[in-house]
Design an enzyme around this catalytic site. Sequence first.
Site, short mmCIF file in Angstrom:
data_model
loop_
_atom_site.label_atom_id
_atom_site.label_comp_id
_atom_site.label_asym_id
_atom_site.label_seq_id
_atom_site.Cartn_x
_atom_site.Cartn_y
_atom_site.Cartn_z
N CYS A 41 -74.31 2.81 -0.77
CA CYS A 41 -74.19 4.25 -0.85
C CYS A 41 -74.33 4.59 -2.87
O CYS A 41 -74.61 3.53 -3.18
CB CYS A 41 -72.29 4.46 -0.90
SG CYS A 41 -72.04 6.35 -1.39
N ASP A 43 -71.95 5.91 -4.56
CA ASP A 43 -71.73 6.09 -5.63
C ASP A 43 -72.06 5.42 -6.52
O ASP A 43 -72.23 4.24 -6.50
CB ASP A 43 -70.54 5.64 -4.74
CG ASP A 43 -69.63 5.84 -4.93
OD1 ASP A 43 -69.21 5.88 -6.56
OD2 ASP A 43 -68.46 6.48 -4.33
N ARG A 45 -69.60 4.02 -8.68
CA ARG A 45 -68.72 2.91 -8.44
C ARG A 45 -68.97 1.97 -7.54
O ARG A 45 -68.41 0.18 -8.22
CB ARG A 45 -67.38 3.55 -7.99
CG ARG A 45 -66.78 4.18 -8.59
CD ARG A 45 -65.57 5.12 -7.95
NE ARG A 45 -66.23 6.19 -6.67
CZ ARG A 45 -65.64 6.01 -6.08
NH1 ARG A 45 -64.18 6.85 -6.48
NH2 ARG A 45 -65.68 6.88 -5.13
N HIS A 97 -68.35 1.52 1.65
CA HIS A 97 -66.74 1.34 1.04
C HIS A 97 -65.84 2.93 1.06
O HIS A 97 -65.91 4.02 1.75
CB HIS A 97 -67.20 1.49 -1.01
CG HIS A 97 -67.71 3.22 -1.38
ND1 HIS A 97 -67.26 3.70 -1.84
CD2 HIS A 97 -69.38 3.45 -1.12
CE1 HIS A 97 -67.87 4.88 -1.74
NE2 HIS A 97 -69.23 5.01 -1.49
N CYS A 100 -65.68 6.16 0.00
CA CYS A 100 -66.58 7.56 -0.06
C CYS A 100 -66.38 8.64 0.32
O CYS A 100 -66.08 9.37 1.23
CB CYS A 100 -67.29 6.50 1.68
SG CYS A 100 -69.24 7.40 1.06
CO CO Z 1 -69.74 6.29 -0.44
#
Ligand code: CO
Length: 208
Positions: A41, A43, A45, A97, A100
């Site tokens: 992803c 993302d 993090r 994750h 999400c």
């Molecule tokens: Co995500």
Amino acid sequence: MDITQIFQNNQQWLSDKLRQNADYFKELSRGQNPEILYIGCSDSRVTAEELMGAKPGEAFVHRNIANMVHNLDFSCVSVIEYAVKYLKVKHIIICGHYECGGVKAAMESKDLGLLNPWLRGIRDVYRIHQKELDDIANENTRYKRLVELNVEEQCINVLKVASVQLAVRQQGLSVHGWVFDISTGKLLDLQVNVLEKIEKIREIYHLE
Ligand code: CO
């Protein structure tokens, strides 16, 4: 993060690398030979290399919202094709994750404009596993399970690619489904039985 600081950070980073090995960048510039293709992803993090402890040159990386493998996504399919055919990676990892935002957004009945067709793939995952998911009373647990099932379904989408089917048979390529738990930092292996999955879909998606 202060954007004006980035070039100073870079200078510091390269100095550190050169202090450990004066030929570090010379060696890096010779080429790449990664054994892993990581699809995860976007993302901020969920940093691919950092959470795996991978060094530059060790992982070929593709990231998008909710770690999706859409078979009409030229970018993702090209990455897979290049990794399998030319880099001859030994492992393809789909890493989702918990928490999400893409998975959560997909399940809200909101018009997300351009994101609608992208996230519709997650609704398809829900439809395929509706019985199991509807039976989970706790909303947070249900989202977590949807994250896991989305990873499994993207593993299946990877297996629909002809070059992947061939490499699984001829190069010993394996496909893995993982989930990163942001709240603990732990990486979980979903133990997706890829060979069993490929057998199940072979009749319909068999290409090679
Ligand atoms: Co995500």
